[in-house]
Design an enzyme around this catalytic site. Structure first.
Site, PDB file in Angstrom:
ATOM      1  N   CYS A 186       3.534   7.182   2.141  1.00  0.00           N
ATOM      2  CA  CYS A 186       4.619   7.784   1.361  1.00  0.00           C
ATOM      3  C   CYS A 186       4.079   8.409   0.078  1.00  0.00           C
ATOM      4  O   CYS A 186       4.534   9.470  -0.351  1.00  0.00           O
ATOM      5  CB  CYS A 186       5.674   6.731   1.023  1.00  0.00           C
ATOM      6  SG  CYS A 186       6.731   6.221   2.395  1.00  0.00           S
ATOM      7  N   CYS A 189      10.990  10.831   7.843  1.00  0.00           N
ATOM      8  CA  CYS A 189       9.939  11.188   8.784  1.00  0.00           C
ATOM      9  C   CYS A 189      10.265  10.588  10.153  1.00  0.00           C
ATOM     10  O   CYS A 189      10.787   9.479  10.251  1.00  0.00           O
ATOM     11  CB  CYS A 189       8.592  10.670   8.296  1.00  0.00           C
ATOM     12  SG  CYS A 189       7.991  11.486   6.788  1.00  0.00           S
ATOM     13  N   CYS A 209       9.195   7.013  11.200  1.00  0.00           N
ATOM     14  CA  CYS A 209       9.698   5.944  10.329  1.00  0.00           C
ATOM     15  C   CYS A 209      11.210   5.828  10.324  1.00  0.00           C
ATOM     16  O   CYS A 209      11.776   5.101   9.511  1.00  0.00           O
ATOM     17  CB  CYS A 209       9.201   6.160   8.894  1.00  0.00           C
ATOM     18  SG  CYS A 209       7.405   6.176   8.742  1.00  0.00           S
ATOM     19  N   CYS A 238      11.176   4.611  -0.462  1.00  0.00           N
ATOM     20  CA  CYS A 238       9.843   5.189  -0.362  1.00  0.00           C
ATOM     21  C   CYS A 238       9.182   5.343  -1.720  1.00  0.00           C
ATOM     22  O   CYS A 238       7.973   5.521  -1.805  1.00  0.00           O
ATOM     23  CB  CYS A 238       9.910   6.542   0.330  1.00  0.00           C
ATOM     24  SG  CYS A 238      10.827   7.786  -0.605  1.00  0.00           S
TER      25      CYS A 238
END
Length: 233
Positions: free
Chosen positions: A111, A193, A196, A221
């Site tokens: 991240c 993403c 994730c 994040c």
């Protein structure tokens, strides 16, 4: 700052802030419901606010579609910020492309490279950062307010739809026929993403689909939550 937004609806507040900080105000979009609402407010009303996104390289195909469609509809640029390639290459070469599944430390490193460092570049030199944060998105955000000082990035943050509900957001999208990510219709309230993010099951927390293999108590994040203790209005 407060006097510029007090009593104003989001569009009027954004217009006032853009006039107060000409060329020094930016909006970050990840093309989710909330961000598409604010993008529409900015683009449809020709508000001079730079819109940018963090291109992590791991986004869903549906996200790229919304990105492209938004530019087509409004005819406005959306500025992309990419990870610094040397750091990204070093991480992937050393740990592989999916090291974030192996530990919280690895996930935060990913991240940091793909999102945090590009964000710092995107907001650098500006005085105000507009976001799509809403209060009820997670427990970590309930203590925030619609205007805050971000000590980590040395600028103010403004959340124009902070008090909106998800129903408010959906109604606005329907009213103005705003393009949105179809993953939302398939159980993805929060979209990041692709590796994730998963769909949320009935009864699960709003952010249960983000980094689902980790402790549910604090899953941010770092774009916003890491700096919460340093935020002052």
């Amino acid at each position: 700052m407060s006097q510029l937004i007090a009593g104003n609806q989001p569009v009027e507040a954004l217009q006032a802030l853009a006039a107060e900080f000409p060329g020094e105000i930016v909006f970050s979009t990840s093309f989710g419901w909330e961000d598409q609402v604010i993008t529409h407010m900015i683009f449809a009303n020709d508000i001079p606010i730079k819109v940018f996104t963090l291109e992590t390289g791991r986004l869903f195909p549906e996200t790229y579609y919304v990105w492209n469609r938004t530019m087509e509809i409004y005819g406005k640029p959306i500025h992309a910020y990419y990870p610094e390639h040397t750091a990204l290459e070093a991480m992937v070469n050393a740990k592989g492309p999916n090291s974030f599944y192996e530990s919280v430390e690895n996930r935060k490193q990913c991240c940091g490279i793909r999102k945090i460092e590009p964000l710092h570049r995107a907001v650098a030199g500006n005085k105000l950062w507009v976001t799509g944060i809403r209060a009820d998105q997670s427990a970590n955000r309930e203590d925030m307010s619609d205007v805050e000082w971000d000590n980590g990035n040395n600028l103010f943050k403004y959340h124009p739809i902070f008090g909106w509900t998800l129903d408010d957001v959906k109604a606005y999208i329907k009213q103005y026929n705003i393009p949105y990510n179809t993953l939302h219709d398939r159980g993805f309230p929060s979209i990041g993403c692709a590796p994730c993010t998963r769909a949320v099951q009935p009864g699960e927390d709003f952010r249960a689909g983000r980094w689902w293999w980790e402790d549910q108590s604090k899953k941010e994040c770092g774009l916003h939550a890491v700096e919460l203790n340093d935020l002052k209005e």
